[in-house]
Design a protein around this motif. Sequence first.
Motif, short mmCIF file in Angstrom:
data_model
loop_
_atom_site.label_atom_id
_atom_site.label_comp_id
_atom_site.label_asym_id
_atom_site.label_seq_id
_atom_site.Cartn_x
_atom_site.Cartn_y
_atom_site.Cartn_z
N GLY A 63 0.89 -1.27 0.07
CA GLY A 63 -0.03 -0.01 -0.16
C GLY A 63 0.94 1.34 0.12
O GLY A 63 1.96 1.12 0.11
N TRP A 72 0.61 9.34 -5.47
CA TRP A 72 -0.22 8.57 -6.27
C TRP A 72 -0.47 8.74 -7.60
O TRP A 72 -0.68 10.04 -7.95
N GLU A 77 -1.16 2.85 -9.01
CA GLU A 77 -2.20 2.08 -8.84
C GLU A 77 -2.04 0.69 -9.56
O GLU A 77 -2.43 -0.37 -9.16
N LEU A 80 0.53 -1.28 -7.78
CA LEU A 80 0.16 -1.79 -6.58
C LEU A 80 -0.49 -2.93 -6.87
O LEU A 80 -0.61 -3.92 -6.01
N ARG A 81 -1.48 -2.90 -7.83
CA ARG A 81 -2.50 -3.99 -8.08
C ARG A 81 -1.74 -5.41 -8.42
O ARG A 81 -2.02 -6.59 -7.88
N ALA A 84 0.48 -6.51 -5.28
CA ALA A 84 -0.43 -7.04 -3.99
C ALA A 84 -1.06 -8.52 -4.18
O ALA A 84 -1.47 -9.06 -3.34
N ILE A 92 -4.01 -4.90 2.26
CA ILE A 92 -3.55 -3.45 1.57
C ILE A 92 -3.37 -2.41 2.53
O ILE A 92 -4.11 -2.32 3.51
N CYS A 95 -2.43 2.29 4.43
CA CYS A 95 -3.31 3.41 3.84
C CYS A 95 -4.03 4.04 4.94
O CYS A 95 -4.46 3.36 6.07
N ARG A 115 -8.96 4.89 -3.39
CA ARG A 115 -8.87 3.81 -4.48
C ARG A 115 -7.82 2.58 -3.77
O ARG A 115 -8.13 1.56 -4.54
N GLN A 116 -7.48 2.70 -2.77
CA GLN A 116 -6.84 1.53 -2.10
C GLN A 116 -7.90 0.56 -1.55
O GLN A 116 -7.92 -0.72 -1.51
N LEU A 119 -9.39 -1.33 -4.34
CA LEU A 119 -8.41 -2.38 -4.69
C LEU A 119 -8.65 -3.53 -3.61
O LEU A 119 -8.67 -4.70 -4.12
N VAL A 127 -7.70 -4.50 5.13
CA VAL A 127 -7.01 -3.21 4.89
C VAL A 127 -6.44 -2.77 6.23
O VAL A 127 -6.92 -3.09 7.34
#
Length: 270
Positions: A63, A72, A77, A80-81, A84, A92, A95, A115-116, A119, A127
């Motif tokens: 994250g 960012w 993104e 990170l996807r 992850a 995640i 954040c 956005r996280q 995701l 999270v």
Amino acid sequence: MQWVDIGVNLLDAAFDKDRDQVLERAWESGVSQMVLTATTVEECAALQTLCNTDPQRLFCTAGIHPHHARDWSADTEADLRLLAQADPVRAIGECGLDFNRDFSPRPVQISAFERQLELAAELGYPVFVHEREASDTLSAILRDFRDRLPAAVVHCFTADKDALYRYLDLDLHIGITGWICDERRGTHLQPLVRDIPAGRLMLETDAPWLLPRTLNPKPKNRRNEPAFITEVATMVARCREESLEQLAAHTTATARAFFRLDAPDDSQLT
């Protein structure tokens, strides 16, 4: 007794000279597993390499910390996807929102956080949440996402009773650090920790920061280590009127369920 330290900044420069020894001291002190905290895309990749050296005991998050939310982008993104979805990643984060230091503009922090959360919902991850002086806004955002998230933990909880109850009402988990051992600013947590139900409480050091002030003797370098989680646990157990064995049993079970960790096989550990 076994402990799971859910928040360790093991790539911090403070550990560069003796990282292996820090890990050995943690295992010897009863830490069975730890979750290493990622705060940038670059850190995510490096943490995965480290975790792969001890895949039964080292896991990590993926994250972007709110301090870095200003960085960012669509590329962030996408990176990170991809990161992850690696095996060591179990949540995640880190954040969230930090309205104390405001290193990134607040609207940018909110956008990166949302956005996280998207995701995490997409990938089915819990999270790992950072919050400083932003509990109202953070609670409102999480409320909109909560039904789509398997779980969320407010790590290093330091806020007040109202914030705690808002988080518990959202069925969030709570991470407690050595802040509770700080007679200057953490005593308000001592009665509050009794209100966290077993099954929602987890322990962490946030090493190398937040050295428990009750630790005696203290290391000369004033650096916190995962081995010192027993000092956090001692204070938490006292405040909850539990034995260390009781606290270890339910916090370790909670952490393993939250992060989907299998207990390590001692016969395969080196």
